[in-house]
Design a protein around this motif. Structure first.
Motif, PDB file in Angstrom:
ATOM      1  N   GLY A  90       0.745  -1.141  -0.166  1.00  0.00           N
ATOM      2  CA  GLY A  90      -0.125  -0.043  -0.021  1.00  0.00           C
ATOM      3  C   GLY A  90       0.769   1.220  -0.004  1.00  0.00           C
ATOM      4  N   ALA A  91       2.043   1.173   0.121  1.00  0.00           N
ATOM      5  CA  ALA A  91       2.837   2.286   0.220  1.00  0.00           C
ATOM      6  C   ALA A  91       3.752   2.453  -1.115  1.00  0.00           C
ATOM      7  CB  ALA A  91       4.058   2.551   1.474  1.00  0.00           C
ATOM      8  N   CYS A  92       4.460   3.672  -1.428  1.00  0.00           N
ATOM      9  CA  CYS A  92       5.209   3.756  -2.437  1.00  0.00           C
ATOM     10  C   CYS A  92       6.190   3.002  -2.403  1.00  0.00           C
ATOM     11  CB  CYS A  92       5.746   5.288  -2.518  1.00  0.00           C
ATOM     12  SG  CYS A  92       7.130   5.764  -3.678  1.00  0.00           S
ATOM     13  N   VAL A  93       6.823   2.214  -3.615  1.00  0.00           N
ATOM     14  CA  VAL A  93       7.917   1.393  -3.314  1.00  0.00           C
ATOM     15  C   VAL A  93       9.185   1.908  -2.963  1.00  0.00           C
ATOM     16  CG1 VAL A  93       7.429  -0.398  -5.199  1.00  0.00           C
ATOM     17  CG2 VAL A  93       8.521   1.909  -5.884  1.00  0.00           C
ATOM     18  N   PHE A  94       9.338   3.286  -2.857  1.00  0.00           N
ATOM     19  CA  PHE A  94      10.662   3.822  -2.512  1.00  0.00           C
ATOM     20  C   PHE A  94      10.637   4.161  -0.876  1.00  0.00           C
ATOM     21  CE2 PHE A  94      11.194   4.597  -7.153  1.00  0.00           C
ATOM     22  CZ  PHE A  94      11.954   3.384  -7.187  1.00  0.00           C
ATOM     23  N   VAL A  95       9.367   4.133  -0.206  1.00  0.00           N
ATOM     24  CA  VAL A  95       9.622   4.392   1.102  1.00  0.00           C
ATOM     25  C   VAL A  95      10.056   3.426   1.944  1.00  0.00           C
ATOM     26  CG1 VAL A  95       7.274   3.740   1.832  1.00  0.00           C
ATOM     27  CG2 VAL A  95       8.235   5.606   2.958  1.00  0.00           C
ATOM     28  N   GLU A  96      10.998   3.888   2.710  1.00  0.00           N
ATOM     29  CA  GLU A  96      11.700   2.948   3.754  1.00  0.00           C
ATOM     30  C   GLU A  96      11.942   3.511   5.188  1.00  0.00           C
ATOM     31  OE1 GLU A  96      14.631  -0.355   2.353  1.00  0.00           O
ATOM     32  OE2 GLU A  96      15.912   1.367   2.885  1.00  0.00           O
ATOM     33  N   ASP A  97      11.314   2.996   6.064  1.00  0.00           N
ATOM     34  CA  ASP A  97      11.452   3.622   7.377  1.00  0.00           C
ATOM     35  C   ASP A  97      11.122   5.247   7.500  1.00  0.00           C
ATOM     36  OD1 ASP A  97      12.305   1.184   8.686  1.00  0.00           O
ATOM     37  OD2 ASP A  97      14.413   1.714   8.042  1.00  0.00           O
ATOM     38  N   ASN A  98       9.939   5.235   6.455  1.00  0.00           N
ATOM     39  CA  ASN A  98       9.545   6.885   6.516  1.00  0.00           C
ATOM     40  C   ASN A  98      10.262   7.796   5.664  1.00  0.00           C
ATOM     41  OD1 ASN A  98       7.095   6.436   7.723  1.00  0.00           O
ATOM     42  ND2 ASN A  98       7.383   7.442   9.656  1.00  0.00           N
ATOM     43  N   ARG A  99      11.441   7.058   4.999  1.00  0.00           N
ATOM     44  CA  ARG A  99      12.368   7.873   4.478  1.00  0.00           C
ATOM     45  C   ARG A  99      12.376   7.393   2.890  1.00  0.00           C
ATOM     46  NH1 ARG A  99      15.326  11.126   7.252  1.00  0.00           N
ATOM     47  NH2 ARG A  99      15.606  10.722   9.434  1.00  0.00           N
ATOM     48  N   CYS A 100      12.546   8.427   2.089  1.00  0.00           N
ATOM     49  CA  CYS A 100      12.431   8.126   0.545  1.00  0.00           C
ATOM     50  C   CYS A 100      13.766   7.792   0.079  1.00  0.00           C
ATOM     51  CB  CYS A 100      12.142   9.602   0.034  1.00  0.00           C
ATOM     52  SG  CYS A 100      12.035   9.340  -1.913  1.00  0.00           S
ATOM     53  N   ARG A 101      13.906   6.563  -0.462  1.00  0.00           N
ATOM     54  CA  ARG A 101      14.837   6.009  -0.898  1.00  0.00           C
ATOM     55  C   ARG A 101      15.669   6.863  -2.367  1.00  0.00           C
ATOM     56  NH1 ARG A 101      13.648   0.417  -2.671  1.00  0.00           N
ATOM     57  NH2 ARG A 101      15.652   0.375  -3.510  1.00  0.00           N
ATOM     58  N   VAL A 102      14.904   7.750  -3.091  1.00  0.00           N
ATOM     59  CA  VAL A 102      15.167   8.446  -4.111  1.00  0.00           C
ATOM     60  C   VAL A 102      15.154   9.792  -3.869  1.00  0.00           C
ATOM     61  CG1 VAL A 102      14.680   6.431  -5.988  1.00  0.00           C
ATOM     62  CG2 VAL A 102      12.860   8.009  -5.144  1.00  0.00           C
ATOM     63  N   HIS A 103      15.344  10.372  -2.533  1.00  0.00           N
ATOM     64  CA  HIS A 103      15.064  11.562  -1.982  1.00  0.00           C
ATOM     65  C   HIS A 103      15.694  12.839  -3.079  1.00  0.00           C
ATOM     66  CE1 HIS A 103      14.306  14.986   0.462  1.00  0.00           C
ATOM     67  NE2 HIS A 103      15.406  15.138   0.727  1.00  0.00           N
ATOM     68  N   CYS A 134       6.571  15.004  -5.484  1.00  0.00           N
ATOM     69  CA  CYS A 134       6.936  14.695  -4.169  1.00  0.00           C
ATOM     70  C   CYS A 134       7.673  15.850  -3.528  1.00  0.00           C
ATOM     71  CB  CYS A 134       7.979  13.387  -4.015  1.00  0.00           C
ATOM     72  SG  CYS A 134       6.855  12.123  -4.777  1.00  0.00           S
ATOM     73  N   ARG A 135       8.541  16.571  -4.241  1.00  0.00           N
ATOM     74  CA  ARG A 135       9.461  17.641  -3.874  1.00  0.00           C
ATOM     75  C   ARG A 135       8.617  19.072  -3.691  1.00  0.00           C
ATOM     76  NH1 ARG A 135      11.971  19.360  -8.553  1.00  0.00           N
ATOM     77  NH2 ARG A 135      11.499  17.278  -9.661  1.00  0.00           N
ATOM     78  N   GLU A 136       7.407  19.131  -4.340  1.00  0.00           N
ATOM     79  CA  GLU A 136       6.633  20.452  -4.192  1.00  0.00           C
ATOM     80  C   GLU A 136       5.471  20.383  -3.320  1.00  0.00           C
ATOM     81  OE1 GLU A 136       5.809  21.886  -7.882  1.00  0.00           O
ATOM     82  OE2 GLU A 136       7.987  22.560  -8.459  1.00  0.00           O
ATOM     83  N   TRP A 137       5.231  19.155  -2.826  1.00  0.00           N
ATOM     84  CA  TRP A 137       4.043  18.929  -1.822  1.00  0.00           C
ATOM     85  C   TRP A 137       4.374  19.776  -0.487  1.00  0.00           C
ATOM     86  CZ3 TRP A 137      -0.579  17.278  -1.351  1.00  0.00           C
ATOM     87  CH2 TRP A 137      -1.445  17.105  -0.069  1.00  0.00           C
ATOM     88  N   PRO A 138       3.269  20.306  -0.072  1.00  0.00           N
ATOM     89  CA  PRO A 138       1.940  20.549  -0.283  1.00  0.00           C
ATOM     90  C   PRO A 138       1.649  21.690  -1.506  1.00  0.00           C
ATOM     91  CG  PRO A 138       2.176  21.756   1.760  1.00  0.00           C
ATOM     92  CD  PRO A 138       3.675  21.163   1.166  1.00  0.00           C
TER      93      PRO A 138
END
Ligand code: SF4
Ligand code: SF4
Length: 131
Positions: free
Chosen positions: A66-79, A86-90
């Protein structure tokens, strides 16, 4: 509405990870796919095969549990190269344009000050030199 002396930002990410939960789908442009593939050391073909799924609105990042494939421990693997959305949210066009979209987003993102008015939200972006 906040009082005039309130200098807290209208948005401060709480690192809750909700926006990476994949509910709305994260759409990626071709350039963004290329950037993420390069960052991960993959060919675009491999990246598309492993991490992207087709949808009626175009290619979007896949999900796992149910989560983006790149989220890991609440962090983004492709930050460093994550998609623009994602960069401009919200501070996205619909939220800047429609007060009701901002109100809806407040319910989904605890980082947005629930007391900020639409005018204050838009002004904060202008203050950052964004459109
Ligand atoms: S939902 Fe909002 S507060 Fe939570 S991680 Fe995403 S941007 Fe930050
Ligand atoms: S690309 Fe990164 S920031 Fe965007 S939804 Fe996926 S994990 Fe979250």
């Amino acid at each position: 509405m906040r009082n005039n002396s309130d200098k807290t930002p209208v948005f401060q990410c709480q690192q809750c990870g909700e926006c990476c939960a994949g509910k709305g789908g994260i759409y990626a442009t071709r350039d963004e796919v290329a950037a993420m593939a390069g960052f991960l050391g993959l060919s675009e073909e491999d990246f598309l095969f492993h991490y992207v799924e087709e949808s009626p609105m175009g290619p979007r990042l896949g999900t796992a549990d149910g989560a983006c494939v790149f989220v890991e421990d609440n962090r983004c693997r492709v930050h460093p190269v994550k998609p623009r959305i994602c960069r401009e949210w919200p501070f996205l066009a619909p939220l800047l344009q429609y007060p009701e979209e901002l109100e809806y987003a407040k319910g989904a993102c605890p980082g947005i000050d629930p007391d900020c008015s639409h005018e204050e939200f838009v002004s904060a972006v202008r203050g950052q030199g964004k459109p």
